[in-house]
Motif scaffolding. Sequence first.
Motif, PDB file in Angstrom:
ATOM      1  N   LEU A  67      40.581  35.737  58.113  1.00 16.14           N
ATOM      2  CA  LEU A  67      39.751  35.650  56.910  1.00 16.14           C
ATOM      3  C   LEU A  67      40.139  36.713  55.887  1.00 16.14           C
ATOM      4  CD1 LEU A  67      36.003  34.896  56.709  1.00 16.14           C
ATOM      5  CD2 LEU A  67      36.945  36.742  55.338  1.00 16.14           C
ATOM      6  N   ASP A  68      40.362  36.239  54.653  1.00 14.89           N
ATOM      7  CA  ASP A  68      40.770  37.136  53.577  1.00 14.89           C
ATOM      8  C   ASP A  68      40.105  36.675  52.277  1.00 14.89           C
ATOM      9  OD1 ASP A  68      41.962  38.812  51.766  1.00 14.89           O
ATOM     10  OD2 ASP A  68      44.014  38.200  52.182  1.00 14.89           O
ATOM     11  N   ALA A  69      38.932  37.221  51.998  1.00 16.64           N
ATOM     12  CA  ALA A  69      38.217  36.847  50.780  1.00 16.64           C
ATOM     13  C   ALA A  69      38.977  37.271  49.533  1.00 16.64           C
ATOM     14  CB  ALA A  69      36.816  37.458  50.791  1.00 16.64           C
ATOM     15  N   GLU A  70      39.799  38.311  49.643  1.00 16.14           N
ATOM     16  CA  GLU A  70      40.630  38.730  48.515  1.00 16.14           C
ATOM     17  C   GLU A  70      41.541  37.583  48.079  1.00 16.14           C
ATOM     18  OE1 GLU A  70      41.285  41.776  46.958  1.00 16.14           O
ATOM     19  OE2 GLU A  70      39.843  43.049  48.000  1.00 16.14           O
ATOM     20  N   GLN A  71      42.097  36.845  49.058  1.00 13.73           N
ATOM     21  CA  GLN A  71      42.979  35.730  48.731  1.00 13.73           C
ATOM     22  C   GLN A  71      42.217  34.644  47.975  1.00 13.73           C
ATOM     23  OE1 GLN A  71      43.208  32.527  50.916  1.00 13.73           O
ATOM     24  NE2 GLN A  71      45.372  31.968  50.690  1.00 13.73           N
ATOM     25  N   TRP A  72      40.977  34.366  48.396  1.00 16.86           N
ATOM     26  CA  TRP A  72      40.174  33.359  47.686  1.00 16.86           C
ATOM     27  C   TRP A  72      39.978  33.770  46.226  1.00 16.86           C
ATOM     28  CZ3 TRP A  72      35.271  33.482  51.326  1.00 16.86           C
ATOM     29  CH2 TRP A  72      35.667  33.288  52.651  1.00 16.86           C
ATOM     30  N   VAL A  73      39.622  35.025  46.044  1.00 13.99           N
ATOM     31  CA  VAL A  73      39.282  35.508  44.708  1.00 13.99           C
ATOM     32  C   VAL A  73      40.517  35.547  43.810  1.00 13.99           C
ATOM     33  CG1 VAL A  73      38.443  37.503  43.406  1.00 13.99           C
ATOM     34  CG2 VAL A  73      37.245  36.760  45.475  1.00 13.99           C
ATOM     35  N   ARG A  74      41.651  35.972  44.368  1.00 12.48           N
ATOM     36  CA  ARG A  74      42.886  35.996  43.565  1.00 12.48           C
ATOM     37  C   ARG A  74      43.261  34.592  43.108  1.00 12.48           C
ATOM     38  NH1 ARG A  74      44.597  39.689  47.624  1.00 12.48           N
ATOM     39  NH2 ARG A  74      45.770  38.006  48.623  1.00 12.48           N
ATOM     40  N   ALA A  75      43.118  33.614  44.001  1.00 13.19           N
ATOM     41  CA  ALA A  75      43.435  32.230  43.642  1.00 13.19           C
ATOM     42  C   ALA A  75      42.477  31.703  42.580  1.00 13.19           C
ATOM     43  CB  ALA A  75      43.392  31.345  44.883  1.00 13.19           C
ATOM     44  N   ALA A  76      41.198  32.022  42.734  1.00  8.19           N
ATOM     45  CA  ALA A  76      40.205  31.595  41.740  1.00  8.19           C
ATOM     46  C   ALA A  76      40.503  32.200  40.384  1.00  8.19           C
ATOM     47  CB  ALA A  76      38.800  31.986  42.205  1.00  8.19           C
ATOM     48  N   LYS A  77      40.851  33.478  40.379  1.00  9.82           N
ATOM     49  CA  LYS A  77      41.149  34.161  39.123  1.00  9.82           C
ATOM     50  C   LYS A  77      42.396  33.576  38.471  1.00  9.82           C
ATOM     51  CE  LYS A  77      41.240  38.825  37.198  1.00  9.82           C
ATOM     52  NZ  LYS A  77      41.113  40.275  37.522  1.00  9.82           N
ATOM     53  N   ALA A  78      43.402  33.211  39.279  1.00  4.46           N
ATOM     54  CA  ALA A  78      44.612  32.601  38.738  1.00  4.46           C
ATOM     55  C   ALA A  78      44.301  31.265  38.075  1.00  4.46           C
ATOM     56  CB  ALA A  78      45.641  32.411  39.850  1.00  4.46           C
ATOM     57  N   ALA A  79      43.278  30.572  38.572  1.00  5.78           N
ATOM     58  CA  ALA A  79      42.872  29.295  37.989  1.00  5.78           C
ATOM     59  C   ALA A  79      42.090  29.458  36.695  1.00  5.78           C
ATOM     60  CB  ALA A  79      42.035  28.503  38.992  1.00  5.78           C
ATOM     61  N   GLY A  80      41.734  30.690  36.359  1.00  2.45           N
ATOM     62  CA  GLY A  80      40.955  30.931  35.153  1.00  2.45           C
ATOM     63  C   GLY A  80      39.474  31.081  35.407  1.00  2.45           C
ATOM     64  N   ALA A  81      39.060  31.076  36.678  1.00  2.00           N
ATOM     65  CA  ALA A  81      37.640  31.219  36.999  1.00  2.00           C
ATOM     66  C   ALA A  81      37.155  32.627  36.665  1.00  2.00           C
ATOM     67  CB  ALA A  81      37.390  30.924  38.474  1.00  2.00           C
ATOM     68  N   LYS A  82      35.929  32.686  36.157  1.00  3.60           N
ATOM     69  CA  LYS A  82      35.313  33.969  35.818  1.00  3.60           C
ATOM     70  C   LYS A  82      34.196  34.348  36.792  1.00  3.60           C
ATOM     71  CE  LYS A  82      37.715  34.615  31.995  1.00  3.60           C
ATOM     72  NZ  LYS A  82      38.470  33.346  31.979  1.00  3.60           N
ATOM     73  N   TYR A  83      33.830  33.419  37.680  1.00  8.24           N
ATOM     74  CA  TYR A  83      32.803  33.735  38.672  1.00  8.24           C
ATOM     75  C   TYR A  83      33.004  32.888  39.918  1.00  8.24           C
ATOM     76  CZ  TYR A  83      30.255  29.584  36.906  1.00  8.24           C
ATOM     77  OH  TYR A  83      29.882  28.311  36.524  1.00  8.24           O
ATOM     78  N   LEU A  84      32.417  33.346  41.013  1.00  8.38           N
ATOM     79  CA  LEU A  84      32.525  32.679  42.314  1.00  8.38           C
ATOM     80  C   LEU A  84      31.131  32.552  42.903  1.00  8.38           C
ATOM     81  CD1 LEU A  84      35.093  33.308  45.128  1.00  8.38           C
ATOM     82  CD2 LEU A  84      32.651  33.517  45.665  1.00  8.38           C
ATOM     83  N   ILE A  85      30.816  31.356  43.390  1.00 11.04           N
ATOM     84  CA  ILE A  85      29.546  31.114  44.070  1.00 11.04           C
ATOM     85  C   ILE A  85      29.839  30.895  45.543  1.00 11.04           C
ATOM     86  CG2 ILE A  85      27.505  29.625  44.213  1.00 11.04           C
ATOM     87  CD1 ILE A  85      28.226  28.749  41.283  1.00 11.04           C
ATOM     88  N   MET A  86      29.262  31.726  46.403  1.00 10.48           N
ATOM     89  CA  MET A  86      29.484  31.629  47.836  1.00 10.48           C
ATOM     90  C   MET A  86      28.373  30.824  48.499  1.00 10.48           C
ATOM     91  SD  MET A  86      31.635  32.662  50.151  1.00 10.48           S
ATOM     92  CE  MET A  86      31.562  31.669  51.658  1.00 10.48           C
ATOM     93  N   VAL A  87      28.754  29.808  49.268  1.00 10.90           N
ATOM     94  CA  VAL A  87      27.769  29.037  50.034  1.00 10.90           C
ATOM     95  C   VAL A  87      27.367  29.876  51.235  1.00 10.90           C
ATOM     96  CG1 VAL A  87      27.324  26.930  51.341  1.00 10.90           C
ATOM     97  CG2 VAL A  87      28.701  26.833  49.248  1.00 10.90           C
TER      98      VAL A  87
END
Length: 416
Positions: A67-87
């Motif tokens: 598990l690497d939440a940093e990887q999720w966030v980096r990918a989201a940021k590369a897509a142009g996302a400005k926020y993340l909602i965690m289920v």
Amino acid sequence: MRRTLAFLLCVCAAQAQNFADIRPSPQQIAWQEMEIGVLVHFGTNTFLDREWGDGTADPAVFNPKQLDAEQWVRAAKAAGAKYLIMVAKHHDGFCLWPSRHTDYSVKRSPWKQGKGDVVREAEQACRRHGLAFGIYLSPWDRHDPRYSDNRKYDDYYVAQMTELATQYGPLVEFWLDGAGSEGHVYDFVRYVRTMRTYQPNALLFASLDFMPYADIRWVGNESGFAHEENWNVVDNYGILRWRPAEADTPLRDGHWFWHPNSEKRLKTLEELMEIYHKTVGRGAQLVLGIAPDDRGLLPEADVKRLEEFGAEVRRLYGKPLATAPAANPASIAFPGPRRVDRVVLQEDLAHGQMVRRFRVEARVGDRWVEVSRGTTIGHKRILVFEPVNATAVRVEVEAAMGPVRLKPIAVYDGGR
């Protein structure tokens, strides 16, 4: 005196019930300006090839060894996302944080010997990379026996909401999913009061028919398409409220959770761009569903697609050919013929949403040619049309509910 006061209150209330008079809060304006977010689905379903858990999964199956939440966030940021909602909890009731109010959580999983907290890892990764953080807590719970007793379950839900609202820093959005809740009675007034107490700046999401007190509404489908005519003000049970639309759609078609051998469901770049133009380009918010696999990582193909999507949005809209100050009509002139195939319009939402109808014209040769027209603008409207070689472009508002305040108009050539 009392009758006079009552009369004045009634008059004020009646005057407020006018679409043109409703304004967003500063928090809603800031949220709409973020434009793109991601929604992360991860849990026992990930390890059991399920989309809808029934609440019987053994917590022992949850063991994401990489598990690497940093990887999720980096990918989201590369897509142009400005926020993340965690289920944090889906419909199966399994909690991704060590809740004090149930044992059906990561506490009973082998991951990090029962001492892990997925919500914490996602939240901290977001803070490190500059993404705002939000939480999804499913009202429907297929595991907890208290769900059959409305009052007992409300106590449980509020207790969990309080944990999440007090332990994970500022929240930009709190998501309430209406799925599976038919016939169940929730104490929404209590939920709202709890969230406003601990997170007064967080915006509450829910579909219009599920929760009348929310700040954000569901667009009404999971395809990621907003209506061409998209108003921010809606009539909530006889009360007009500013409630912008959020369009959520999974990165893999039909799959919110990861499933093995589902790479063919990964949306193409062309599909994602169509979704972008029919969400952000129609004044709605785009939320892409991303799903870590059983390693606890986003699949490499998904990461690449997110990067491609962000790069294409930046290529198309990173630098306009020209801009023009807000006016009606607003006109942009070029020193010579230029290829043009899209225009971006925005209203200054601090003054409300007013535009009901507009048209876009280009000067081709010695005449003005209509290249596009539309209804609402709102936060943003992207008009893509057949390319023309134009010496000027102008935009004219044809109908509005009140004084129109546009932001600078931008013209682009997507073929560059």
